[in-house]
Structures are given as structure tokens and as C-alpha cells.
Design an enzyme around this catalytic site. Structure first.
Site, mmCIF file in Angstrom:
data_model
loop_
_atom_site.group_PDB
_atom_site.id
_atom_site.type_symbol
_atom_site.label_atom_id
_atom_site.label_comp_id
_atom_site.label_asym_id
_atom_site.label_seq_id
_atom_site.Cartn_x
_atom_site.Cartn_y
_atom_site.Cartn_z
ATOM 1 N N SER A 132 -9.915 -22.914 -41.556
ATOM 2 C CA SER A 132 -10.146 -22.443 -42.922
ATOM 3 C C SER A 132 -11.485 -22.987 -43.412
ATOM 4 C CB SER A 132 -9.028 -22.923 -43.838
ATOM 5 O OG SER A 132 -9.223 -24.295 -44.131
ATOM 6 N N LYS A 133 -11.821 -22.620 -44.619
ATOM 7 C CA LYS A 133 -13.094 -23.037 -45.211
ATOM 8 C C LYS A 133 -13.288 -24.553 -45.194
ATOM 9 C CE LYS A 133 -14.299 -19.266 -48.233
ATOM 10 N NZ LYS A 133 -13.065 -18.440 -48.250
ATOM 11 N N ARG A 134 -12.165 -25.286 -45.207
ATOM 12 C CA ARG A 134 -12.295 -26.749 -45.200
ATOM 13 C C ARG A 134 -13.017 -27.230 -43.935
ATOM 14 N NH1 ARG A 134 -7.725 -29.029 -44.192
ATOM 15 N NH2 ARG A 134 -6.710 -27.057 -43.734
#
Ligand code: GLU
Ligand code: ZN
Length: 506
Positions: A254-256
């Protein structure tokens, strides 16, 4: 059997790595089997639809160089390939299932459904979903009510007390208790729009899809799909659920973890070849000891038995390595053309967005060998080459002083180096090296000590792209001016009475 597979995105977001992996594996599988790869837009969710996402899909795959054989823009024998243009069809097929008693009308209001949900929640019931209330409405009565215009959905009648089995090409035998499948899911909504399940199955069938390769998160939907195929009396395609893509911490990517949308990768200066090559390895292995593959080489090697069951870890460092490799494979002209937009927006040629003059453009191309071996990203190229296009700030005097030397010695070394500027600017690397080595020997100084102050004067930094090439691109006049500017500053400093004592030479 004709091999046909498809990428079937819902245009409700930007194209991301997971989607590209699915598309790429479908592409490679079709290519490896002399089959056809199809793009189908699953835009049944009209609330989350945005035409910008469709454009992003086209842009992404054009940039990656992945082409489908049939699709909304290409056309093909099963057009239209956009689900919103096929709504009539889904209505027809839903009605057919009702007529065959495989599906039924549900007249429950959204409020009623919400009410059951709440009551169950309060009672901490383990049951969830629809309570199959309308399943027992006699078909004749249901038909009359529907014909009279009473709002309704159409729900699949899941055969209860049975099990559903299928073989996944990667995961093997899968068995699911029908009672554990979401109770009688909606196929057609009250506004006449199909749900994903109905449209997906109808289209896969009508479009002759032989293999469904999709992300593992769709696995829980597959028993339902198998039941739906059986309800229609159709054979279902082969299923292959691809391994998950995780971040380095083992959680779903994910974006993390970093960039995930292809747009972001593109902006950050990744090359499509690197992305394709790396993504092709997410969950598959090809040849021991071979890392670099073109699309053609991948297609020639791809097969479903090269897929791994274990989740794939997305490693940004590895991707960076690939990017560097593909940067090195570019010719100077290609690389300059690719890096130019980054140079322009970074203001390399004067100010941000200023286009280069013909001369600057030429210098930029000629400078590619100076950075090609070291850059991992396109944006680093202008960052490394700033000193060729504008005068670097004069570094602090101590930057010029080699280890174990002092300012006076640095001045002397730079003065010696100055004599080499003109001949080295006109020489190739080999000759320049001969010149400077001879000079160092003559003067009884170390080669490194002679080069260091000269490098700092010319490039503005101790660590820089190669000095000889830099001298050639700058030309003797500009290079000499930089050396002189540096010498003036250093001399001023050495004459200053406040100068701290030079460290003793050990
Ligand atoms: N429209 C679904 C998606 O967004 C397709 C899933 C499938 O391949 O069946 O991924
Ligand atoms: Zn109902």
C-alpha cells in the site's frame, strides 16, 4: 482450445502495481500460448466511476508498452468491451435465471436489509448478509409483483447443504460449503444495473474467456462464480489466483510502503522496461541466474507452473537496481530524450520549465556517459549535471584541501592543475589521464591530490561525475574561469590575518 484471457479492471482508481501485475501475467500467458489478451472495462459501479481513471488506464498501458488484442479502443469480435454498454444483456441473463428458478426476485427495501443487519449485530449473531426472506415467495406471485412494477432486485439462489469445488491452477483443489457463501447475493440491482458477479460471469462466458488469472483477493468470490456458471449451464473457465503482493513488512502493498500507482513510478523517473521486468518477477520465477528480460523473453518463458504460491514481496531496492540496469542500456540519445523533461522541469537550463538552447541540448546528450553508470532514476540525471549548465557556487576553501595538506598546498596544487585545463579539455579520457599522471609525477605530488582541487573548482564538489569528460563539455575557457575564480578566493583567504593557523603537516 483457444486460449483467451483478460484484464478486467474497474476504473475506480489509478492503475497500480497490483493491477499491472495481473494485466502483465495475463498478457504473458496469452502470448506464451498463442492466445488472445483482452481488456474489458468493468464500470458497473457508476458511483465510483471517473473517466479520468479510464484515461489513466490507457496512458499507463501505452507507456508500459502492453497492448491487448481486443478491447474498448481496439474493438474485436465481442464488442462492446465496456460493461456499461452491455446492461441490456445482463438484464436478459438475469431474467433467464429467474425463469429457470436459479434466481429469484427480492422485494426487500434497503431499510429492511439494514434492519436485519442491526438486529443481528445487537444479538451478536454469527449470521450475516441477507436472510433469504424472498426465496420462499411463490414464483408466480413474485413474477406478478415484479411485472406490476414493484421495486426488486434479483438474487442468486445458492443451492444449500451442498459443497462447491473447483481446481485452481496454482492453489489446487478448493472446496467451499455453499452455506458459507454470502447468502443469495444480488445479481441485478433495483435500478437494473448488474453487480460485479453477474456482469463478470456473463462476459467471461460470452467473450470466450478460457483462463481467469486474477489477484488472490478474488478467491472468495470464485465459489459463487462457479455456482453461477452452473446455474446458467455453462462451463466455467480455468481459474488461477495469483500470489499476493506484499510490502517488506509482510502487509499488503500500500501507499505506506512507497509509490504504488504507476503514475507515481513514472514521475519518479522509473523506466517502463524496469517496471515490467520487475513486476514480471512478482510471484513467478523464470531462469536461474538471469535477471534481465525483455517482454518477448518473458513471453517465451512464461507458464503457469512457474508461479509461486508464496506471496511476493515488493522490494523497492530491487526495482531501483533494475531501473539502473535499464538506464545503462540506453544510448546517449535515448537517455537524453528520456531525462530531458526532468531537466527542463528542474530548471537545468536556466530556470524551471525553460527549454534548452540547441547548444545546451547538445551538451546534455554529450554528458550522458558521465552519469549513465551511476544514475538509478531519470531525475538524478539533471541533479548530477547542474554544474555543466550554470556556475556552481564556489565551495568553502577547506573543500579544496587534500588530506594532510594545507591551504597553501591546495593553492599550489590547483595552480599546477590549471596548466592542464586547456590540453585536457581537448583530449580524450585516455590522453587526459596520461597528461595528468605525467604532471603529478613531474611535480612530485600524488595523482589524487592533484585532481581533487581541480575537480572541486570545476564541478563545485568533491564527488562528481568524471572530471575529464566534464572538462571537455565545459571547454577550456569556462573551465579556466572556474579555476581562476577558485584561486582568487583561496588566495584572499590565505592572505587574511584572521585565518586560523594551518594544521601542521605531519
Ligand atoms: N473488475 C474486477 C477488478 O476490478 C475484476 C476481477 C476479475 O478479474 O474477475 O479487479
Ligand atoms: Zn427479499
Amino acid at each position: 482450445m483457444d486460449i483467451r484471457d483478460r484484464y478486467a479492471p474497474s476504473p475506480t482508481g489509478l492503475q497500480h502495481i497490483g493491477g499491472v501485475r495481473t494485466a502483465l501475467f495475463n498478457y504473458l500467458f496469452a502470448r506464451s500460448q498463442q492466445g488472445k489478451f483482452i481488456l474489458r472495462l468493468e464500470d458497473t459501479d457508476r458511483t465510483r466511476f471517473d473517466p479520468a481513471f479510464v484515461q489513466n488506464l490507457y496512458d499507463t498501458f501505452a507507456w508500459l508498452g502492453l497492448r491487448w488484442d481486443e478491447g474498448p479502443d481496439t474493438g474485436g469480435p465481442f464488442a462492446p468491451y465496456i460493461q456499461s454498454e452491455r446492461f441490456e444483456l445482463y438484464r436478459k441473463y438475469a431474467a433467464e435465471l429467474v425463469a429457470k428458478d436459479k434466481a429469484y426476485y427480492c422485494f426487500c427495501s434497503a431499510e429492511r436489509i439494514e434492519q436485519i443487519r442491526k438486529e443481528r449485530e445487537e444479538a451478536h449473531s454469527s449470521e450475516s448478509g441477507y436472510d433469504r426472506h424472498c426465496r420462499s415467495v411463490p414464483p408466480g406471485e413474485a413474477q406478478r409483483r415484479a411485472d406490476a412494477g414493484e421495486p426488486h432486485t434479483i438474487r442468486l439462489k445458492i443451492p444449500l447443504g451442498e459443497k462447491t469445488r473447483f481446481t485452481d491452477k496454482l492453489l489446487g483443489e478448493i472446496e467451499w460449503k455453499n452455506d458459507d457463501i454470502s447468502p443469495d447475493p444480488v445479481l441485478l440491482k433495483s435500478d437494473g444495473f448488474p453487480t460485479y458477479h453477474l456482469a463478470n460471469i456473463v462476459d467471461d462466458h460470452l467473450m470466450g474467456i478460457s483462463h481467469v488469472l486474477r489477484a488472490q483477493e478474488w478467491l472468495p468470490s470464485t465459489p459463487l462464480h462457479v455456482i453461477l456458471y452452473a446455474a446458467f449451464g455453462w462451463e466455467h473457465p480455468e481459474f488461477c489466483h495469483l500470489p499476493m503482493v506484499m510490502g517488506s513488512d509482510g502487509k499488503k502493498l500500500s501507499k505506506r510502503h512507497g509509490a504504488t500507482s504507476v503514475d507515481e513510478f513514472r514521475r519518479q523517473g522509473y523506466l517502463p522496461e524496469a517496471l515490467i521486468n520487475y513486476v514480471a518477477l512478482l510471484g513467478a520465477s523464470y531462469e536461474e541466474g538471469k535477471d534481465l528480460y525483455t517482454l518477448e523473453e518473458l513471453a517465451a518463458r512464461f507458464s503457469l507452473d512457474k508461479l509461486n504460491k508464496a506471496p511476493a514481496i515488493f522490494d523497492y531496492k530491487k526495482l531501483e537496481w533494475y531501473n539502473g540496469q535499464y538506464i545503462r542500456m540506453k544510448s546517449d540519445d535515448e537517455l537524453a530524450a528520456l531525462a530531458l523533461p526532468y531537466a527542463v522541469s528542474a530548471g537545468l537550463f536556466g530556470e524551471p520549465e525553460k527549454a534548452p538552447t540547441a547548444e545546451q541540448r547538445n551538451s546534455f546528450t554529450v554528458a550522458m556517459p558521465l552519469v549513465k553508470e551511476r544514475a538509478s532514476f531519470l531525475h538524478e540525471i539533471p541533479e548530477k549535471l547542474g554544474y555543466l549548465f550554470s556556475e556552481p557556487a564556489i565551495p568553502a576553501a577547506e573543500e579544496f584541501i587534500p588530506k594532510k595538506a594545507n591551504l597553501a598546498e591546495a593553492i599550489r596544487l590547483l595552480q599546477i592543475g590549471r596548466d592542464l585545463v586547456t590540453p585536457m579539455s581537448n583530449a580524450n579520457d585516455e590522453d587526459a589521464e596520461v597528461l595528468i599522471k605525467a604532471k603529478a609525477e613531474d611535480a612530485g605530488v600524488k595523482l589524487g591530490d592533484l585532481m581533487m582541487p581541480l575537480r572541486v573548482a570545476i564541478t563545485g564538489a568533491r564527488v562528481s561525475p568524471p572530471l575529464f569528460g566534464s572538462l571537455r563539455i565545459l571547454g577550456a575557457d569556462r573551465a579556466l574561469a572556474r579555476v581562476d575564480r577558485a584561486l582568487v578566493g583561496m588566495r584572499k583567504l590565505s592572505a587574511s590575518p584572521t585565518l586560523p593557523a594551518d594544521p601542521p603537516i605531519p
